[in-house]
Design an enzyme around this catalytic site. Structure first.
Site, PDB file in Angstrom:
ATOM      1  N   TYR A 119       0.616  -9.524   1.602  1.00 43.71           N
ATOM      2  CA  TYR A 119      -0.464  -8.709   1.042  1.00 43.71           C
ATOM      3  C   TYR A 119      -1.346  -9.668   0.241  1.00 43.71           C
ATOM      4  O   TYR A 119      -1.302 -10.881   0.464  1.00 43.71           O
ATOM      5  CB  TYR A 119       0.218  -7.613   0.184  1.00 43.71           C
ATOM      6  CG  TYR A 119      -0.694  -6.606  -0.450  1.00 43.71           C
ATOM      7  CD1 TYR A 119      -1.428  -5.713   0.327  1.00 43.71           C
ATOM      8  CD2 TYR A 119      -0.806  -6.534  -1.846  1.00 43.71           C
ATOM      9  CE1 TYR A 119      -2.260  -4.787  -0.282  1.00 43.71           C
ATOM     10  CE2 TYR A 119      -1.633  -5.605  -2.447  1.00 43.71           C
ATOM     11  CZ  TYR A 119      -2.359  -4.735  -1.660  1.00 43.71           C
ATOM     12  OH  TYR A 119      -3.178  -3.820  -2.261  1.00 43.71           O
ATOM     13  N   ARG A 172     -15.856  -5.491   4.900  1.00 41.46           N
ATOM     14  CA  ARG A 172     -15.791  -6.033   3.519  1.00 41.46           C
ATOM     15  C   ARG A 172     -14.325  -6.244   3.197  1.00 41.46           C
ATOM     16  O   ARG A 172     -13.694  -5.425   2.564  1.00 41.46           O
ATOM     17  CB  ARG A 172     -16.454  -5.062   2.533  1.00 41.46           C
ATOM     18  CG  ARG A 172     -16.808  -5.649   1.207  1.00 41.46           C
ATOM     19  CD  ARG A 172     -15.629  -5.767   0.246  1.00 41.46           C
ATOM     20  NE  ARG A 172     -15.135  -4.503  -0.231  1.00 41.46           N
ATOM     21  CZ  ARG A 172     -13.841  -4.258  -0.518  1.00 41.46           C
ATOM     22  NH1 ARG A 172     -12.916  -5.185  -0.336  1.00 41.46           N
ATOM     23  NH2 ARG A 172     -13.466  -3.076  -0.960  1.00 41.46           N
ATOM     24  N   LYS A 190      -1.358  -3.329   4.128  1.00 41.27           N
ATOM     25  CA  LYS A 190      -1.295  -2.099   3.315  1.00 41.27           C
ATOM     26  C   LYS A 190      -0.146  -1.221   3.807  1.00 41.27           C
ATOM     27  O   LYS A 190       0.591  -0.646   3.019  1.00 41.27           O
ATOM     28  CB  LYS A 190      -2.606  -1.312   3.417  1.00 41.27           C
ATOM     29  CG  LYS A 190      -3.807  -2.014   2.790  1.00 41.27           C
ATOM     30  CD  LYS A 190      -4.004  -1.626   1.342  1.00 41.27           C
ATOM     31  CE  LYS A 190      -5.077  -2.495   0.689  1.00 41.27           C
ATOM     32  NZ  LYS A 190      -5.154  -2.354  -0.762  1.00 41.27           N
ATOM     33  N   ASP A 262     -11.585  -1.184   2.905  1.00 43.49           N
ATOM     34  CA  ASP A 262     -12.436  -2.368   3.038  1.00 43.49           C
ATOM     35  C   ASP A 262     -13.639  -2.165   3.969  1.00 43.49           C
ATOM     36  O   ASP A 262     -13.925  -3.001   4.842  1.00 43.49           O
ATOM     37  CB  ASP A 262     -11.589  -3.590   3.439  1.00 43.49           C
ATOM     38  CG  ASP A 262     -10.705  -4.054   2.274  1.00 43.49           C
ATOM     39  OD1 ASP A 262     -10.689  -3.369   1.230  1.00 43.49           O
ATOM     40  OD2 ASP A 262     -10.041  -5.095   2.394  1.00 43.49           O
ATOM     41  N   ASP A 282      -9.325   3.972  -0.370  1.00 43.64           N
ATOM     42  CA  ASP A 282      -8.486   3.233  -1.308  1.00 43.64           C
ATOM     43  C   ASP A 282      -9.315   2.381  -2.268  1.00 43.64           C
ATOM     44  O   ASP A 282      -8.965   2.232  -3.433  1.00 43.64           O
ATOM     45  CB  ASP A 282      -7.534   2.359  -0.486  1.00 43.64           C
ATOM     46  CG  ASP A 282      -6.573   1.575  -1.348  1.00 43.64           C
ATOM     47  OD1 ASP A 282      -6.050   2.160  -2.307  1.00 43.64           O
ATOM     48  OD2 ASP A 282      -6.347   0.390  -1.057  1.00 43.64           O
ATOM     49  N   ASP A 283     -10.415   1.807  -1.778  1.00 40.60           N
ATOM     50  CA  ASP A 283     -11.184   0.885  -2.624  1.00 40.60           C
ATOM     51  C   ASP A 283     -11.940   1.617  -3.723  1.00 40.60           C
ATOM     52  O   ASP A 283     -12.080   1.100  -4.824  1.00 40.60           O
ATOM     53  CB  ASP A 283     -12.148   0.063  -1.762  1.00 40.60           C
ATOM     54  CG  ASP A 283     -11.370  -0.740  -0.748  1.00 40.60           C
ATOM     55  OD1 ASP A 283     -10.610  -1.625  -1.156  1.00 40.60           O
ATOM     56  OD2 ASP A 283     -11.474  -0.433   0.463  1.00 40.60           O
ATOM     57  N   ASN A 426     -10.547  -9.727  -5.753  1.00 39.89           N
ATOM     58  CA  ASN A 426      -9.490 -10.326  -4.938  1.00 39.89           C
ATOM     59  C   ASN A 426     -10.088 -11.211  -3.851  1.00 39.89           C
ATOM     60  O   ASN A 426     -11.196 -10.954  -3.418  1.00 39.89           O
ATOM     61  CB  ASN A 426      -8.689  -9.203  -4.251  1.00 39.89           C
ATOM     62  CG  ASN A 426      -7.951  -8.365  -5.255  1.00 39.89           C
ATOM     63  OD1 ASN A 426      -7.351  -8.886  -6.179  1.00 39.89           O
ATOM     64  ND2 ASN A 426      -8.033  -7.052  -5.091  1.00 39.89           N
TER      65      ASN A 426
HETATM   66  O1  LIG Z   1      -6.127  -5.226  -1.111  1.00 34.94           O
HETATM   67  C1  LIG Z   1      -6.115  -5.434  -2.344  1.00 34.94           C
HETATM   68  O2  LIG Z   1      -5.412  -6.271  -2.894  1.00 34.94           O
HETATM   69  C2  LIG Z   1      -6.962  -4.562  -3.217  1.00 34.94           C
HETATM   70  C3  LIG Z   1      -8.086  -4.008  -2.449  1.00 34.94           C
HETATM   71  O3  LIG Z   1      -8.008  -2.943  -1.868  1.00 34.94           O
HETATM   72  C4  LIG Z   1      -9.285  -4.831  -2.278  1.00 34.94           C
HETATM   73  O4  LIG Z   1      -9.453  -5.845  -2.985  1.00 34.94           O
HETATM   74  O5  LIG Z   1     -10.081  -4.477  -1.398  1.00 34.94           O
HETATM   75 MG   LIG Z   2      -9.323  -2.890  -0.203  1.00 33.93          MG
END
Ligand SMILES: O=C([O-])CC(=O)C(=O)O
Ligand SMILES: [Mg+2]
Length: 599
Positions: A119, A172, A190, A262, A282-283, A426
């Site tokens: 991850y 993204r 994920k 993303d 999630d984002d 990140n």
């Molecule tokens: O994936 C991850 O660590 C956190 C996240 O969703 C991102 O940065 O898009």
């Molecule tokens: Mg993400």
């Protein structure tokens, strides 16, 4: 006693469970005299000899059965011998494919070592190099060319009971930009955490990447790139494609939970589908909830009342605005009016402080937080904004590594007893500052959480522990809760509840260490608690379908959730027990029939 056929069917079924995703298409599966068993089941070195003999694999691999401890030792030694992180990533992908339960046993037993390799942050590097390292699909790839035929293509997925999918178009990926179909590492990573952290059965997960073209010119020109060479489709084309995809997913798996991940512009799909599907982004929402959870803890530890906080956000994209909106919700829960709550935020983008009179056309999602009290003055840099606002909180969602300079961090330290510093971008290379920089420049007083992991840091004889405000604390529990209560949608209250659950899991010892999140090693318990909160919120909003859960006490419900979670250790033990007794049964039957027993 089981008949031969029943016995064989039993073994077939259990052996299929034993392995990772079964690689045979059900329609194309031939009838063998022996049942189909996944290759993983055949070659797992812990399988006892009588079972190997029954499966017909005796003699095909080293003779002496291993224990899990020995298997694990060998795997960890192989993993640690790889020189590079990408080598480790590839090794772990192969292990997951070869022996899925073993992979998850090792992941859960060595969570802090393995998670960063499958991850964030290593998955970021893996996505950048996907075309180079690709070996196995590990999920589904759909293309814009499949428009009109998506439902048919989905039929090719071999797992009958998908419970959750994570879907990206790669536009993204983390803070790394548009990586096109190379983004597949993200849904895979994920979903590995869905299984590892929240006990979703591996075969209930579907990583899904859609090739809608890419704006990444270097990839389009790279002969190894695995996606189409076309430029990104238009927003209208994307919408039409997604309408069809959402319907097709629900048609094949009516209870499926769909996580968007993303996407460059995630707002339109969230608005469009949130009321008709069990979906979330999630984002925007996962990150929003996890940061809200951390802020609740940080506000308590800062000894400054919620109403006296001022937050400067570097980054006014989807994640930044999502996080700010979620914290507005928290401030409103704390008794502020929405208008007062939203005035606690100053958003900074590449042009400076986001104001209504800045002279450029603001993207829709920025307007809500745009300031109107700047008296005509524009503030161009983060430092100017910090001087102007004197914030108690700085958040980074900018993907600009190092944007929280030592000067800015020192100012935060001078202005506040306990400055709240959250560099959330990140992977690590994009983090606005490191943990060390935050500690050194605030003389150890920072209340800190980052998106990517950092190591503890020793400063003036004391060890400081960083918080990781990564959405991994909530998305597995959001998915688990939604699946278990069969919610028809994921409401804002369910998202809020997921963040609210986090501080309830922090122990007194963790508070003493100024930790804003529970230790990551307790993630399975945390995910169960998050799922409990999510289910309760679903019940309040009347979107749950498993109504008998409403009558359970919180303790009973939490216990029930834990029982439902896939546990790789228990899975292996029960399958092994079953296989062994089935093999014994068959040996007995054969001996009654006078056959010469192989066992
Ligand atoms: O994936 C991850 O660590 C956190 C996240 O969703 C991102 O940065 O898009
Ligand atoms: Mg993400």
């Amino acid at each position: 006693m089981a008949s031969k056929t029943a016995t064989q069917n039993g073994i077939a079924q259990h052996s299929a469970n034993y392995g990772s995703i079964v690689t045979h298409h059900p329609k194309k599966q031939k009838t063998h005299s022996r049942p189909h068993t996944g290759a993983e089941a055949h070659y797992d070195t812990t399988i006892p000899k009588p079972v190997r003999k029954y499966l017909g694999t005796y003699g095909l691999f080293p003779p002496e059965p291993d224990t899990y401890e020995v298997q694990k030792k060998r795997c960890l030694a192989q993993l640690r011998s790889k020189q590079t992180n990408i080598g480790k990533f590839i090794y772990l992908s192969q292990l997951r494919h070869a022996n899925v339960h073993l992979f998850y046993r090792i992941l859960t037993d060595h969570f802090t070592e393995i998670t960063p390799l499958v991850y964030t942050p290593v998955v970021g590097e893996a996505c950048q190099r996907w075309s180079e390292i690709y070996m196995l699909p590990e999920g589904m790839y759909l293309s814009y060319l499949d428009k009109g035929n998506i439902a048919n293509v989905l039929k090719n997925w071999h797992q009958e009971h998908v419970e959750i999918t994570v879907v990206t178009d790669g536009s993204r990926i983390l803070g790394l930009g548009d990586l096109g179909v190379n983004g597949m590492g993200i849904p895979i990573g994920k979903l590995a955490l869905y299984t590892g952290c929240a006990g979703i059965r591996p075969e209930g997960t579907l990583p899904l990447t859609i090739d809608l073209g890419t704006s990444n010119k270097a990839f389009r020109e790279d002969p190894l790139y695995l996606g189409s060479r076309r430029d990104k489709v238009t927003p209208e084309e994307e919408k039409e494609f997604l309408d069809e995809l959402m319907e097709a997913l629900k048609e094949r798996w009516p209870d499926i939970v769909i996580q968007f991940e993303d996407w460059k512009n995630p707002f339109p799909s969230l608005q469009r589908y949130r009321n008709d599907y069990a979906m979330f982004n999630d984002d925007i929402q996962g990150t929003g909830a996890v940061i809200m959870g951390g802020i609740i803890g940080a506000v308590q530890q800062s000894d400054v009342a919620a109403k006296d906080h001022r937050a400067v956000f570097l980054g006014a994209g989807s994640a930044g605005v999502g996080v700010a909106q979620q914290i507005v919700d928290y401030f409103v829960h704390e008794g502020m009016s929405e208008d007062d709550a939203k005035r606690k935020f100053w958003l900074v983008d590449s042009k400076g402080l986001v104001t209504l009179d800045r002279g450029d056309k603001l993207a829709d999602h920025k307007v809500y937080f745009a300031r109107d009290d700047n008296e005509g003055q524009q503030y161009k840099s983060l430092e100017e904004v910090v001087d102007h606002v004197k914030p108690t909180i700085i958040m980074g969602l900018s993907t600009i590594g190092g944007a929280f300079t030592p000067e800015i961090l020192q100012k935060m330290g001078k202005m506040n007893d306990r400055p709240i510093i959250f560099p959330l971008s990140n992977p690590v290379s994009k983090s606005e500052c490191t943990f060390e920089e935050a500690i050194v420049n605030t003389d150890g007083r920072a209340l800190f959480a980052s998106g990517s992991p950092f190591y503890p840091y020793e400063y003036k004889g004391k060890t400081y522990h960083p918080g990781q405000g990564n959405n991994m604390y909530v998305f597995p529990g959001i998915g688990l809760g939604t699946i278990l209560c069969k919610a028809i949608k994921v409401t804002s209250n369910m998202i809020y509840a997921s963040g609210e659950a986090l501080p309830t899991m922090i122990t007194e010892e963790e508070k003493d260490l100024a930790l804003l999140y529970p230790q990551i090693t307790r993630i399975r318990d945390v995910s169960a608690r998050v799922a409990l909160y999510v289910i309760r919120a679903a019940q309040k909003d009347n979107v749950d379908r498993l109504h008998h859960l409403r009558d359970m006490s919180d303790e009973d419900l939490e216990e029930w959730i834990v029982e439902k979670m896939y546990d790789p250790h228990k899975a292996v033990e029960s399958i092994e027990d079953e296989l062994e007794s089935l093999a014994k049964d068959l040996a007995h039957t054969r001996s009654l029939q006078g056959e010469k027993s192989m066992l």
